[in-house]
Design a protein around this motif. Structure first.
Motif, PDB file in Angstrom:
ATOM      1  N   MET A   1      -1.712 -23.540  13.781  1.00 48.47           N
ATOM      2  CA  MET A   1      -1.644 -22.730  15.027  1.00 48.47           C
ATOM      3  C   MET A   1      -0.210 -22.770  15.537  1.00 48.47           C
ATOM      4  O   MET A   1       0.335 -23.845  15.801  1.00 48.47           O
ATOM      5  N   ASN A   2       0.466 -21.644  15.618  1.00 51.59           N
ATOM      6  CA  ASN A   2       1.802 -21.717  16.214  1.00 51.59           C
ATOM      7  C   ASN A   2       1.732 -21.467  17.715  1.00 51.59           C
ATOM      8  O   ASN A   2       1.388 -20.415  18.185  1.00 51.59           O
ATOM      9  N   ALA A   3       2.041 -22.501  18.434  1.00 47.10           N
ATOM     10  CA  ALA A   3       1.795 -22.629  19.867  1.00 47.10           C
ATOM     11  C   ALA A   3       2.280 -21.463  20.718  1.00 47.10           C
ATOM     12  O   ALA A   3       3.352 -21.509  21.300  1.00 47.10           O
ATOM     13  N   GLY A   4       1.470 -20.436  20.806  1.00 46.14           N
ATOM     14  CA  GLY A   4       1.782 -19.369  21.737  1.00 46.14           C
ATOM     15  C   GLY A   4       2.681 -18.272  21.204  1.00 46.14           C
ATOM     16  O   GLY A   4       2.794 -17.242  21.847  1.00 46.14           O
ATOM     17  N   PHE A   5       3.308 -18.470  20.026  1.00 45.01           N
ATOM     18  CA  PHE A   5       4.139 -17.399  19.499  1.00 45.01           C
ATOM     19  C   PHE A   5       3.254 -16.357  18.820  1.00 45.01           C
ATOM     20  O   PHE A   5       2.325 -16.710  18.104  1.00 45.01           O
ATOM     21  N   PRO A   6       3.535 -15.076  19.047  1.00 46.65           N
ATOM     22  CA  PRO A   6       2.727 -14.037  18.408  1.00 46.65           C
ATOM     23  C   PRO A   6       2.983 -14.023  16.905  1.00 46.65           C
ATOM     24  O   PRO A   6       4.132 -14.128  16.483  1.00 46.65           O
ATOM     25  N   ALA A   7       1.921 -13.935  16.103  1.00 41.69           N
ATOM     26  CA  ALA A   7       2.089 -13.854  14.653  1.00 41.69           C
ATOM     27  C   ALA A   7       2.788 -12.529  14.333  1.00 41.69           C
ATOM     28  O   ALA A   7       2.529 -11.525  14.986  1.00 41.69           O
ATOM     29  N   PRO A   8       3.698 -12.530  13.336  1.00 42.86           N
ATOM     30  CA  PRO A   8       4.454 -11.309  13.040  1.00 42.86           C
ATOM     31  C   PRO A   8       3.538 -10.122  12.697  1.00 42.86           C
ATOM     32  O   PRO A   8       3.905  -8.977  12.932  1.00 42.86           O
ATOM     33  N   ASP A   9       2.357 -10.414  12.133  1.00 45.94           N
ATOM     34  CA  ASP A   9       1.472  -9.318  11.708  1.00 45.94           C
ATOM     35  C   ASP A   9       0.326  -9.078  12.697  1.00 45.94           C
ATOM     36  O   ASP A   9      -0.679  -8.491  12.339  1.00 45.94           O
ATOM     37  N   HIS A  10       0.461  -9.556  13.951  1.00 46.79           N
ATOM     38  CA  HIS A  10      -0.656  -9.376  14.887  1.00 46.79           C
ATOM     39  C   HIS A  10      -0.783  -7.915  15.311  1.00 46.79           C
ATOM     40  O   HIS A  10       0.151  -7.126  15.183  1.00 46.79           O
ATOM     41  N   ASP A  11      -1.975  -7.570  15.784  1.00 48.55           N
ATOM     42  CA  ASP A  11      -2.265  -6.205  16.216  1.00 48.55           C
ATOM     43  C   ASP A  11      -1.625  -5.991  17.587  1.00 48.55           C
ATOM     44  O   ASP A  11      -2.224  -6.234  18.627  1.00 48.55           O
ATOM     45  N   HIS A  12      -0.380  -5.509  17.581  1.00 45.55           N
ATOM     46  CA  HIS A  12       0.368  -5.435  18.831  1.00 45.55           C
ATOM     47  C   HIS A  12      -0.124  -4.335  19.772  1.00 45.55           C
ATOM     48  O   HIS A  12      -0.033  -4.466  20.995  1.00 45.55           O
ATOM     49  N   CYS A 116      15.588 -14.703  17.568  1.00 51.28           N
ATOM     50  CA  CYS A 116      14.940 -13.384  17.665  1.00 51.28           C
ATOM     51  C   CYS A 116      14.625 -13.001  19.110  1.00 51.28           C
ATOM     52  O   CYS A 116      14.234 -11.876  19.380  1.00 51.28           O
ATOM     53  N   GLY A 117      14.786 -13.938  20.022  1.00 49.97           N
ATOM     54  CA  GLY A 117      14.583 -13.611  21.430  1.00 49.97           C
ATOM     55  C   GLY A 117      13.134 -13.654  21.877  1.00 49.97           C
ATOM     56  O   GLY A 117      12.831 -13.419  23.054  1.00 49.97           O
ATOM     57  N   THR A 118      12.210 -13.943  20.947  1.00 55.20           N
ATOM     58  CA  THR A 118      10.807 -13.997  21.306  1.00 55.20           C
ATOM     59  C   THR A 118      10.540 -15.185  22.238  1.00 55.20           C
ATOM     60  O   THR A 118      11.156 -16.235  22.109  1.00 55.20           O
ATOM     61  N   VAL A 119       9.643 -14.967  23.194  1.00 55.97           N
ATOM     62  CA  VAL A 119       9.315 -16.025  24.146  1.00 55.97           C
ATOM     63  C   VAL A 119       7.831 -16.329  24.063  1.00 55.97           C
ATOM     64  O   VAL A 119       7.004 -15.419  24.022  1.00 55.97           O
ATOM     65  N   ALA A 120       7.485 -17.604  23.994  1.00 57.03           N
ATOM     66  CA  ALA A 120       6.083 -18.007  24.025  1.00 57.03           C
ATOM     67  C   ALA A 120       5.833 -18.779  25.310  1.00 57.03           C
ATOM     68  O   ALA A 120       6.716 -19.468  25.813  1.00 57.03           O
ATOM     69  N   GLU A 121       4.625 -18.629  25.834  1.00 56.18           N
ATOM     70  CA  GLU A 121       4.243 -19.342  27.036  1.00 56.18           C
ATOM     71  C   GLU A 121       3.332 -20.490  26.658  1.00 56.18           C
ATOM     72  O   GLU A 121       2.380 -20.303  25.916  1.00 56.18           O
TER      73      GLU A 121
END
Ligand SMILES: [Zn+2]
Ligand SMILES: [Zn+2]
Length: 163
Positions: A1-12, A116-121
């Motif tokens: 489980m990657n803590a809060g980061f969106p998976a690259p292939d998720h249904d955006h 990449c600038g992505t932010v996870a909560e």
């Protein structure tokens, strides 16, 4: 489980739709109005998992429709942040859509990927609770319980390792 980061292939598309549906529901429940502009601003934020600056929002909205005065965008952002539908990421001077509720006083921890600038909560944070307790001990009242931590996300770490 990657803590809060969106998976690259998720249904955006689903991700964006969920955020907007949740915002409608929250506003309805509180008797607040998600005006068309507030909705467009939130949608612009939700389109990306990277925080977006206020000026970029004005530009993107103007590109996709009628020109929008910056003041109106700032006011819409104030509303979204006040209602907990978006967060302000101080270190980036930018905003991020939020698609889950927060308990008042809860410490929000943001993990910011420097590449990449992505932010996870990360919301369930024992560290946060400990911080609030520590602050209380020294007589400090926490007003903005937000932590921003910079680093590298899993995807970027893997990319780096493959080089
Ligand atoms: Zn997404
Ligand atoms: Zn990254």
């Amino acid at each position: 489980m990657n803590a809060g980061f969106p998976a690259p292939d998720h249904d955006h598309a689903r991700c964006v739709a969920d955020t907007l549906a949740r915002a409608e529901e929250t506003c309805d429940g509180r008797g607040r109005r998600l005006t068309p502009l507030r909705r467009r601003v939130l949608e612009t934020l939700a389109l990306s998992h990277r925080p977006v600056g206020a000026y970029d929002i004005v530009e993107r909205l103007t590109k996709t429709g009628e020109p929008v005065p910056a003041m109106s965008v700032y006011r819409a952002l104030d509303f979204l942040v006040a209602e907990g539908l978006a967060h302000r990421i101080e270190s980036r001077n930018a905003f991020l859509a939020c698609n889950h509720g927060h308990d008042s006083g809860e410490v929000v921890v943001f993990l910011l990927c420097e590449r990449c600038g992505t932010v996870a909560e990360v919301t369930r944070s024992a560290v946060g609770r400990e911080l609030v307790r520590t602050a209380r001990v020294v007589g400090f009242e926490v007003r903005v319980p937000v932590l921003e931590i910079a680093g590298l996300c899993e995807v970027c770490r893997e990319t780096e390792a493959r080089r």
